[in-house]
Design a protein around this motif. Structure first.
Motif, PDB file in Angstrom:
ATOM      1  N   HIS A  95       0.848  -1.114   0.020  1.00  0.00           N
ATOM      2  CA  HIS A  95      -0.040  -0.059   0.162  1.00  0.00           C
ATOM      3  C   HIS A  95       0.833   1.217   0.112  1.00  0.00           C
ATOM      4  CE1 HIS A  95      -4.323  -1.220   0.524  1.00  0.00           C
ATOM      5  NE2 HIS A  95      -3.781  -1.969   1.159  1.00  0.00           N
ATOM      6  N   ASN A  96       1.983   1.300   0.922  1.00  0.00           N
ATOM      7  CA  ASN A  96       2.706   2.420   1.087  1.00  0.00           C
ATOM      8  C   ASN A  96       3.553   2.752  -0.274  1.00  0.00           C
ATOM      9  OD1 ASN A  96       1.930   3.328   3.448  1.00  0.00           O
ATOM     10  ND2 ASN A  96       3.472   1.765   4.359  1.00  0.00           N
ATOM     11  N   ALA A  99       1.103   4.401  -2.625  1.00  0.00           N
ATOM     12  CA  ALA A  99       0.837   5.766  -2.233  1.00  0.00           C
ATOM     13  C   ALA A  99       2.232   6.620  -2.579  1.00  0.00           C
ATOM     14  CB  ALA A  99       0.705   5.625  -0.722  1.00  0.00           C
ATOM     15  N   VAL A 108      -4.201   3.618   2.142  1.00  0.00           N
ATOM     16  CA  VAL A 108      -3.344   4.941   2.356  1.00  0.00           C
ATOM     17  C   VAL A 108      -3.441   5.913   1.112  1.00  0.00           C
ATOM     18  CG1 VAL A 108      -0.494   5.430   2.314  1.00  0.00           C
ATOM     19  CG2 VAL A 108      -1.651   3.030   3.326  1.00  0.00           C
TER      20      VAL A 108
END
Length: 146
Positions: A95-96, A99, A108
């Motif tokens: 996810h990071n 993002a 995120v």
């Protein structure tokens, strides 16, 4: 004297060849050991985006995460499917990474600076529905877009 130099050249060539072969064998053994220890996990989640350029950026960001084996983002469903080694990474790292490339995920928000640097066609609506579950509300929303 010529025979001595020639003999040295042959011995050195054989020595270099055997070193290369040993290196190849070590590399092969390492890869085999890693694949035995892999514990693959598959996840799917929503990611906002618009087009084929978004697809390339999102998938590239995910594939850079160590342990990711495969990532495929569906332009229409706004959904990514990821296979990864859960001994090397986890869902939040993925996810990071997305993002950081400028795209919102379910968990995120996209990095604002990275988003501002995206091409115009990739600037998605921040309230865009990420249609990954197939709920009736999401289907109704997508029908209104057409």
């Amino acid at each position: 004297m010529k025979k001595v130099i020639l003999s040295l050249a042959v011995v050195m060539a054989i020595g270099l060849t055997s070193c290369k072969d040993e290196t190849k064998q070590e590399t092969t053994e390492t890869k085999t050991e890693v694949s035995k220890d892999m514990a693959m996990a598959d996840i799917s989640f929503g990611v906002r985006g618009n087009c084929g350029m978004c697809k390339k950026t999102i998938e590239k960001a995910v594939n850079k995460v160590e342990g990711v084996a495969n990532a495929t983002w569906d332009v229409d469903k706004k959904k990514i499917d990821v296979s990864f080694d859960d001994a090397k990474t986890d869902e939040m790292a993925i996810h990071n990474a997305i993002a950081a490339s400028g795209y919102d995920t379910e968990k995120v928000s996209g990095n604002e600076e990275a988003y501002s640097n995206l091409p115009g066609c990739c600037k998605y609506e921040h309230d865009m529905v990420m249609n990954q579950s197939g709920d009736k509300n999401e289907e109704d929303h997508s029908d209104h877009d057409h």
